[in-house]
Structure formats: C-alpha cells, structure tokens
Write an enzyme that holds these catalytic residues in place. Structure first.
Site, PDB file in Angstrom:
ATOM      1  N   CYS B  98      40.745  32.097  42.023  1.00 23.32           N
ATOM      2  CA  CYS B  98      40.188  33.413  42.231  1.00 23.32           C
ATOM      3  C   CYS B  98      41.359  34.201  42.811  1.00 23.32           C
ATOM      4  CB  CYS B  98      39.035  33.329  43.231  1.00 23.32           C
ATOM      5  SG  CYS B  98      38.229  34.899  43.453  1.00 23.32           S
ATOM      6  N   PHE B 203      35.324  42.325  41.134  1.00 22.41           N
ATOM      7  CA  PHE B 203      35.240  43.757  40.827  1.00 22.41           C
ATOM      8  C   PHE B 203      36.455  44.241  40.063  1.00 22.41           C
ATOM      9  CE2 PHE B 203      37.361  43.624  45.025  1.00 22.41           C
ATOM     10  CZ  PHE B 203      38.511  44.340  44.729  1.00 22.41           C
ATOM     11  N   HIS B 325      44.181  33.378  45.418  1.00 23.38           N
ATOM     12  CA  HIS B 325      43.785  33.057  46.792  1.00 23.38           C
ATOM     13  C   HIS B 325      42.846  31.848  46.926  1.00 23.38           C
ATOM     14  CE1 HIS B 325      41.139  36.935  46.352  1.00 23.38           C
ATOM     15  NE2 HIS B 325      40.423  35.903  45.985  1.00 23.38           N
ATOM     16  N   ASN B 326      42.699  31.059  45.862  1.00 21.60           N
ATOM     17  CA  ASN B 326      41.980  29.766  45.943  1.00 21.60           C
ATOM     18  C   ASN B 326      42.781  28.748  45.136  1.00 21.60           C
ATOM     19  OD1 ASN B 326      39.797  30.902  47.274  1.00 21.60           O
ATOM     20  ND2 ASN B 326      38.294  30.436  45.698  1.00 21.60           N
ATOM     21  N   SER B 376      36.253  46.150  50.950  1.00 17.93           N
ATOM     22  CA  SER B 376      34.956  46.089  50.266  1.00 17.93           C
ATOM     23  C   SER B 376      34.797  47.423  49.540  1.00 17.93           C
ATOM     24  CB  SER B 376      33.850  45.843  51.282  1.00 17.93           C
ATOM     25  OG  SER B 376      33.898  46.842  52.267  1.00 17.93           O
ATOM     26  N   MET B 377      33.626  47.661  48.940  1.00 14.38           N
ATOM     27  CA  MET B 377      33.490  48.827  48.064  1.00 14.38           C
ATOM     28  C   MET B 377      33.851  50.161  48.727  1.00 14.38           C
ATOM     29  SD  MET B 377      30.145  48.092  45.780  1.00 14.38           S
ATOM     30  CE  MET B 377      29.107  47.622  47.147  1.00 14.38           C
ATOM     31  N   HIS B 400      43.037  36.967  52.846  1.00 19.73           N
ATOM     32  CA  HIS B 400      42.767  37.286  51.436  1.00 19.73           C
ATOM     33  C   HIS B 400      41.797  38.443  51.261  1.00 19.73           C
ATOM     34  CE1 HIS B 400      38.795  35.567  51.713  1.00 19.73           C
ATOM     35  NE2 HIS B 400      38.607  35.526  50.412  1.00 19.73           N
ATOM     36  N   LYS B 476      31.225  46.624  39.665  1.00 15.14           N
ATOM     37  CA  LYS B 476      30.893  45.360  40.324  1.00 15.14           C
ATOM     38  C   LYS B 476      30.546  44.320  39.280  1.00 15.14           C
ATOM     39  CE  LYS B 476      30.640  44.379  43.907  1.00 15.14           C
ATOM     40  NZ  LYS B 476      31.792  43.811  44.654  1.00 15.14           N
TER      41      LYS B 476
END
Lengths: 135, 477
Positions: B98, B203, B325-326, B376-377, B400, B476
């Site tokens: 991700c 997103f 980031h994973n 965030s949004m 992250h 989204k």
C-alpha cells in the site's frame, strides 16, 4: 442481527453469537458480507466451501478467508448455507445473490481476517466469536 | 501516558524490556505531548510484542501515527538480522505495498473553475469502491509481467513514461521475486483488478501546493507554490491480500517448526533465509510489484483525463515520487558502527532515506528521498525529505499518514457521509464516492491532525517538511 461491531480504531472488530458451532460459522460469514457490502443478498448462486485447519481458531480464520476469496472471484454476496465440521475440517455450501453495484457498495472492502484478538468461547448455550477484519 | 512507558526525549518514548514477557530489546516510539492522549494501550502492547521476535535489532519502533492494528502496530518499524532474524507478514499487513504517489501538473487553481467536471471524469475513468473491476482483462502472461517487473512493465505497456520509473522507490520493482509462491487464488484475484483504486482509506485527490517550507528541496523535487498536483493512495488489491493470507498459514506452521514462541498468532514468522521465509519474501516482492504497476496504471489514466481536458502532454505531468508504506525490504544499515544487512519491516511507515543514499536517483541524492504523507479528506498532505537522523534512529523510516483515532462504528454514529460532504463543500473540497458510508468512515475527525503528526517527525529530525498541500477534490475508494 446476530453480530455487533465492537470498538476498534483501525479495523472492524465484530462479535458474533450463535446457538450452535456450525451456525456460528454461517453467522460469521453473514457478518463478513454485511461489513463488505453493507447488505447480504438472498439468491440461488452457490459455491462449495472446504477448509482444513490445525485448530478451532485456525478453522474459523481459514473459513472466513475462503468466504472472502469465493465472494470476490465469483461476485457473490452470500446469505445462507450449510456446513459440516469434524475435527477442524469443514465442508459445506454457501449461497447468495450476484454482486450488484447499485445495492452492494455500502460497505468496506475487507482485506483479510486477523488472528489478533480472534477467540471463540462458549457461554451458557451460545457460541461467541470475536474477530477483527482488516479494512 | 500509559503506565510503564518512559519519556526519553522531547518526542521519544521507551517501552522497557519486561513490559511484556520475552522482550529482547526495548520498544521506542515518537510522539508529542499533544498526541500522547491518543495512544492506545493495545498499540503499545503490539509494539512490545514485536520486540519478542527472534533477531530483532536495536529497537521495536513506531512512528507518531502509531495505532492499534493486528500483529505489528500501525506505524511500526522493525529490522531483523539476516542470520538469526525472521520475516513476518504481520509486519507488512494484508495490503502489501500500500503506498502513495504524487504527480505535479502545469495547472494552477485558476485553471480549475470546472473542478467538478474534472472530478466526475476521473471518477468515471478510475474504477473505485468495493467490487470494482478493471476494464482491461490481463492475460496470465501480462499478470506475470506485472508481478515480475512492476512499474517498468506498466511503462512498457504504454502506461506512462520512462522517467516515471526513476521516481519510484526501488524503481518500482523489487527483485528476489518468486512467482511460484504466488498462488492460483492470488492470481485469480489480481487478474481483474489492475488499475483499480480499491476502497477504505484509498483515494485519488486533486491538491494544490499551498506552502513551500524548503525552497531548495522543493525545487529539486519539481514542486512550486500554487501548482495543482494529484495524489494517489492504493496498494496490491486482492492479489496482495491473498498472498498475505496464504503465507500466514504456511508461516504459522514454520514458526512451530523452528521453535519460535510468539505472543500473537498474527506475528507468524520464519527465519528470513528459511525456505518458508524466502517463499513469503518472493511472493511479497511480486505483490509489491503489482502495486507499483497498479499505481502507475491509475496515474496514466489520470494523465489521460487531464491531458484531454486541458490539452497537456504526459511529460508535463511528472511523477514527484512513489513510496511504499507496507513492505519488508533487505537493506544495509549502520548498527553500532558496523554495516549490517537487515530485513526491515515497515507497516504503516515510510522509507525516508537521507542524503547520500545510493538507492536514490542522482538528482535527489543531495537532498534525501521525497517522503509523501497524505492527510485525511479535509486536512493538509505533506511532502518531506529523508534525513541522516532517520538513518541513525529509525532505519531510514518515518510516519505514513495521520493515524486513526476513532473507530468506523463511532464515526458513523457521530456523523453521516452527507454531513461530511456538505462540511467539506463549504471549504471548497468536492468529495465523490460510490457510497456515503465510505465518506463517513474516512471523515477528517477520525484521524489525528496530520499537521501535528508531521510536526513530530520534523522536530524529531527523522524527516523534514518541504511543502504543504491542501485538498481541492477527492475520489474515495
């Protein structure tokens, strides 16, 4: 409803209860479908499900992972089914309706079933499962 | 602060050996006093659990976006010795690689009076949400190309330009893949999902560079004030999820076989160089490549939409950088003045290599790696750069994202998707999703303030702020 959502910051933690061990698996599958799609779907599209695991927790983990896989690749939102469980081996059939983008986009895609926090207990006449879905 | 945790610096805290049984090293995390009340005991316990794993080097670490996850905490970083250490899917997560990418455009805000039209066109072009499938059907050979060569495969197929490859961590392709360790089930899930965004916190966002903090680094990264940018956040889709599930089962058996005692089954692991460990690494690397190709395809689709709408060539929309980031990587780090090869796990943490790293493109080598931190949004996202301090303190890692502070069930009780949409619209931010519930789940209020998380990594020196970007419109997943 036979499951409730418990508090978990990052993911979705649910508690499922059922009167029998086999029913617990089917209720957990229905909970998974509800979290993913915002609804379940009655229907006659069916898939066989077969899982073999090392222990009880492994079996519910592997069963739900299989439900996730079968639902995604066959585009089925499961609603009902029957399962037989013996010595951590499960076989059965799951049925539901075809995924409909108009009706089934009210949930969150589940990425996987976590072992963290997973437990099955029997309280009085009920089987109770706690499980975290990574969303 | 949670009892048993000690403050050891303005932004550093220690979880001493003994917090849970069998810890081999202390846990350390970065957090400000302001963010301290957001810390959950469950996350600290998970950080301590990681410290019990064989071959862990120096510390079990967590970044300021630490929160309660499964296996590792989110924001967790741990490095393991290649001889005695382990590899674990619990330190990578289900959504392998991700990650986030940032692309610039020659547009400014004044070019976007028809912003809603752009959002609608992008929403129509990029498949999003639960059950979304790609319009392209990959053949088995094409899927293998994607797994083997990542972003390079995508560019060879016409999804992008050569320069994009240099702008991806690992050049968008990890080696040591083992395609035989990617199951038929994983392939079946990956085949129809190339170029899809997914759902949850994934997103595609239209942003504007609102503030430049480090002019020199911004200029190196090709970013300037007022520029409209695109940020894309997604991963390896069902293919990566299935790889994690498949190998978790194998590694559970392997942990027993190698006599590894674990406090949490989700930390199932095997020695890095065991057959089981190598097979997981090979399948994980292939999944990471799928994710890089996936983000490359989505960026290409985005360029196509913007290009047609504004008559711009794709060369005028360069990729700034793409970060994972994973993921788990084999990296060299200095430990007690000795160079060691380590298996570094980052779960909800970003690589932040400092200046001079040979892994960076030559034009970034004097500045350090671009680090992309989405908000965030409704909140700012940030572009930072990696530092020498990160190499010393965190195996070249930083945060992250913002880190959740509210469960999805609480979010839905407190606010509806319609209310979130209306509140953001008042700030000029357009949100588009297939369901209102997906918007409520990801309301700005459910996250730690991105400014504070980024301030901590900046002040602690494990990365430094280059620019701040604000959202203009969001698709989204």
């Amino acid at each position: 409803m036979t499951f409730v959502e418990l508090e978990h910051t990052a993911d979705v933690m649910i508690r499922v209860s059922a009167r029998s061990y086999e029913e617990l698996f089917l209720e957990a599958a229905r909970a998974l479908m509800t979290v993913m799609y915002g609804a379940t779907a009655e229907g006659t599209v069916c898939c066989d499900v077969n899982v073999d695991s090392a222990d009880q927790e492994g079996l519910i983990h592997d069963f739900l992972s299989e439900v996730l896989y079968l639902s995604e690749v066959n585009s089925i939102v499961f609603f009902s089914g029957t399962v037989r469980i013996q010595d951590n081996t499960l076989s059965g059939i799951l049925c539901g309706g075809t995924f409909d983008p108009e009706k089934h986009r009210g949930g969150s895609e589940v990425k996987g079933i976590s072992y963290s926090g997973l437990k099955i207990v029997k309280e009085h006449e009920n089987y109770i499962l706690d499980v975290i879905f990574d969303v | 602060m949670i009892p048993g945790v000690k403050k050891i610096g303005p932004y550093q805290w220690e979880v001493p050996v003994g917090y849970v049984p069998d810890m081999k090293v202390p846990g350390r995390f970065f957090l400000s006093d302001e963010l301290a009340p957001t810390l959950e005991e469950g996350a600290v316990r998970q950080l301590a659990n990681v410290a019990t794993m064989p071959g862990i080097v120096r510390n079990s670490l967590a970044m300021p976006d630490i929160h309660w996850g499964y296996g590792f905490p989110i924001g967790g970083v741990a490095a393991f010795d290649m001889q005695n250490g382990v590899i674990s899917p619990g330190g990578v997560g289900f959504d392998i690689n991700c990650g986030v990418r940032l692309m610039t455009t020659p547009l400014t805000e004044k070019d976007l009076p028809g912003k809603r039209d752009l959002i609608e066109r992008l929403f129509g072009a990029v498949p999003t949400g639960v059950g979304a499938k790609s319009t392209r059907r990959l053949s088995s050979k094409e899927l293998e190309g994607m797994l083997q060569s990542g972003a390079e495969w995508a560019v060879e197929q016409g999804f992008g330009i050569r320069q994009d490859i240099d702008r991806c961590e690992e050049n968008g392709c990890m080696d040591r893949t083992d395609l035989s360790a990617v199951s038929g089930k994983a392939r079946q899930r990956g085949m129809p999902q190339s170029g899809t965004l997914g759902s949850g916190n994934h997103f595609l966002e239209i942003q504007v560079v609102r503030e430049i903090i480090d002019e020199d680094a911004a200029s190196r990264f090709g970013v300037e004030k007022g520029q409209v940018c695109i940020m894309i956040h997604c991963g390896s889709r069902g293919l990566g999820h299935q790889v994690c599930t498949d190998h978790l089962k194998v590694l559970e058996g392997a942990a027993k076989k190698y006599g590894i005692r674990l406090p949490d089954r989700q930390l199932a692991c095997a020695p890095v160089n065991s057959p089981e460990g190598k097979a997981y690494f090979g399948a994980m690397a292939a999944s990471a490549n799928y994710a890089w190709a996936n983000r490359q395809i989505i960026m290409h689709t985005t360029r196509d939409v913007i290009g047609k709408m504004f008559h711009i060539d794709e060369e005028e929309m360069p990729l700034v950088y793409d970060v994972a980031h994973n993921v788990a990587k084999i990296e060299e780090h200095m430990v007690d003045r000795h160079k060691m090869t380590l298996c570094v796990h980052r779960k909800g943490a970003t690589r932040a290599f400092g200046p001079g790293s040979p892994d960076l493109p030559p034009d970034f080598r004097t500045v350090g790696q671009p680090v992309i931190i989405p908000g965030s949004m409704g909140t700012s996202s940030f572009l930072l750069h990696g530092t020498a301090a990160a190499m010393e303190l965190t195996f070249g890692s930083t945060c992250h994202g913002s880190g959740r502070v509210m469960s999805r069930s609480s979010a839905k009780k407190k606010i509806t998707g319609q209310e979130v949409k209306a509140a953001l619209a008042r700030e000029g931010i357009i949100v588009r999703a297939h369901s209102d519930s997906a918007i409520a789940d990801e309301a700005p209020e459910v996250y730690k303030p991105s400014e504070e998380v980024v301030r901590v990594v900046h002040e602690a020196g494990i990365s430094r702020i280059v620019a701040r970007l604000e959202p203009l419109g969001v698709i989204k997943g």
